[in-house]
Motif scaffolding. Structure first.
Motif, PDB file in Angstrom:
ATOM      1  N   GLN A  40       2.507  58.774  -5.165  1.00 13.03           N
ATOM      2  CA  GLN A  40       1.648  57.695  -5.668  1.00 13.03           C
ATOM      3  C   GLN A  40       2.516  56.580  -6.237  1.00 13.03           C
ATOM      4  O   GLN A  40       3.725  56.723  -6.375  1.00 13.03           O
ATOM      5  CB  GLN A  40       0.724  58.239  -6.757  1.00 13.03           C
ATOM      6  N   TYR A  41       1.857  55.457  -6.557  1.00 17.32           N
ATOM      7  CA  TYR A  41       2.594  54.342  -7.159  1.00 17.32           C
ATOM      8  C   TYR A  41       3.200  54.772  -8.487  1.00 17.32           C
ATOM      9  O   TYR A  41       2.562  55.442  -9.300  1.00 17.32           O
ATOM     10  CB  TYR A  41       1.672  53.146  -7.380  1.00 17.32           C
ATOM     11  N   ASN A  42       4.445  54.372  -8.700  1.00 17.27           N
ATOM     12  CA  ASN A  42       5.104  54.574  -9.978  1.00 17.27           C
ATOM     13  C   ASN A  42       4.684  53.452 -10.937  1.00 17.27           C
ATOM     14  O   ASN A  42       4.259  52.381 -10.508  1.00 17.27           O
ATOM     15  CB  ASN A  42       6.622  54.558  -9.778  1.00 17.27           C
ATOM     16  N   GLU A  43       4.796  53.689 -12.224  1.00 16.52           N
ATOM     17  CA  GLU A  43       4.443  52.651 -13.197  1.00 16.52           C
ATOM     18  C   GLU A  43       5.290  51.409 -12.993  1.00 16.52           C
ATOM     19  O   GLU A  43       4.819  50.282 -13.164  1.00 16.52           O
ATOM     20  CB  GLU A  43       4.627  53.187 -14.619  1.00 16.52           C
ATOM     21  N   HIS A  44       6.543  51.599 -12.635  1.00 18.55           N
ATOM     22  CA  HIS A  44       7.471  50.479 -12.446  1.00 18.55           C
ATOM     23  C   HIS A  44       8.061  50.522 -11.044  1.00 18.55           C
ATOM     24  O   HIS A  44       8.364  51.592 -10.532  1.00 18.55           O
ATOM     25  CB  HIS A  44       8.637  50.550 -13.446  1.00 18.55           C
ATOM     26  N   LYS A  45       8.234  49.340 -10.433  1.00 14.16           N
ATOM     27  CA  LYS A  45       9.120  49.253  -9.281  1.00 14.16           C
ATOM     28  C   LYS A  45      10.543  49.380  -9.791  1.00 14.16           C
ATOM     29  O   LYS A  45      10.878  48.872 -10.858  1.00 14.16           O
ATOM     30  CB  LYS A  45       8.949  47.916  -8.565  1.00 14.16           C
TER      31      LYS A  45
ATOM     32  N   GLU B 197       7.049  53.766  -5.266  1.00 14.51           N
ATOM     33  CA  GLU B 197       6.250  54.976  -5.400  1.00 14.51           C
ATOM     34  C   GLU B 197       7.116  56.114  -5.939  1.00 14.51           C
ATOM     35  O   GLU B 197       8.340  56.006  -6.016  1.00 14.51           O
ATOM     36  CB  GLU B 197       5.633  55.362  -4.044  1.00 14.51           C
ATOM     37  N   THR B 198       6.458  57.189  -6.286  1.00 16.94           N
ATOM     38  CA  THR B 198       7.151  58.363  -6.810  1.00 16.94           C
ATOM     39  C   THR B 198       6.405  59.613  -6.363  1.00 16.94           C
ATOM     40  O   THR B 198       5.246  59.548  -5.950  1.00 16.94           O
ATOM     41  CB  THR B 198       7.229  58.312  -8.343  1.00 16.94           C
TER      42      THR B 198
ATOM     43  N   CYS C  63      11.669  56.062 -13.741  1.00 17.64           N
ATOM     44  CA  CYS C  63      11.074  57.065 -12.858  1.00 17.64           C
ATOM     45  C   CYS C  63      11.517  58.462 -13.287  1.00 17.64           C
ATOM     46  O   CYS C  63      12.709  58.769 -13.290  1.00 17.64           O
ATOM     47  CB  CYS C  63      11.511  56.781 -11.415  1.00 17.64           C
TER      48      CYS C  63
END
Length: 239
Positions: free
Chosen positions: A108-113, A147-148, A164
């Protein structure tokens, strides 16, 4: 006396500009044979018996893009088959997310790029493992992801960064996922900046292209860490 067959490394490439990087140098030094499947060209997948190691490279797509990219579903199924067949399987960035996904974890998307040279901090337990004990507790590496993955059940966490939490895992001693890019050399960095500079939008963990070029001296220790991991994997699986 019969000659020993070279270890056969097959890699999956998802973008024309995101190849093996310094992994190719290491493999050729070790006498490995190399073959590839370029998914973006709709190449056919190999037969399982035709390789010993599988390396799944990065890419700008998501493992969740199956509707838009129909080759993702068979690729995932193949990666799972390779793991079940006991192959050495290595995933970098998208490749790590794909391995985690086929092992049952969400991506899913990570909080930060996270794009640029940022330090990762290795788990003390990981640094006691044969594959990683040559690595310093903190290591500056290249990142390029938005994403992560969730940590796969039964996997050993390897490292984290400020942006991350899950930067890598080892699963059943033969399956390695790395969210970061230890394989990036000068050519890799130049090509990513040429093709993907539109992703360098302002963010707490996004560097400018100039900053990334300025910090390319981090390539050397990152490459040393990667080669040490690959050496240990080869010693463990190709005695």
């Amino acid at each position: 006396m019969e000659m020993k067959r070279p270890t056969r490394l097959h890699y999956f490439q998802h973008e024309p500009f995101e190849g093996l990087g310094s992994i190719e140098e290491w493999a050729l030094l070790k006498g490995f044979s190399l073959a590839s499947t370029h998914l973006y060209k709709n190449d056919s997948l190999p037969e399982l018996e035709h390789f010993d190691w599988l390396v799944v490279m990065g890419g700008s797509m998501s493992v969740n893009d199956e509707a838009a990219l129909p080759w993702l579903r068979p690729e995932k199924a193949f990666v799972k088959q390779a793991i079940l067949a006991g192959k050495v399987v290595i995933g970098i960035c998208l490749g790590a997310q794909m391995i985690a996904n086929v092992l049952g974890s969400k991506v899913q998307y990570n909080e930060h790029k996270e794009i640029g040279w940022f330090p990762i901090h290795w788990d003390p337990e990981a640094l006691r493992h044969t594959l990683f004990r040559h690595i310093p507790p903190s290591l500056n590496v290249m990142h390029w992801h938005g994403e992560t993955f969730e940590m796969p059940l039964g996997a050993m966490p390897l490292a984290k960064s400020k942006a991350c939490m899950n930067q890598g895992f080892l699963y059943k001693e033969k399956v390695l996922g790395l969210q970061f890019h230890p394989e990036f050399d000068e050519k890799s960095t130049d090509e990513m900046l040429a093709y993907c500079s539109h992703e360098l939008q302002e963010g707490a963990y996004v560097q400018s292209g100039d900053k990334m070029i300025e910090q390319r001296h981090f390539i050397i220790p990152a490459k040393a860490a990667l080669f040490g991991i690959l050496d240990a994997l080869a010693n463990q699986n190709n005695p």
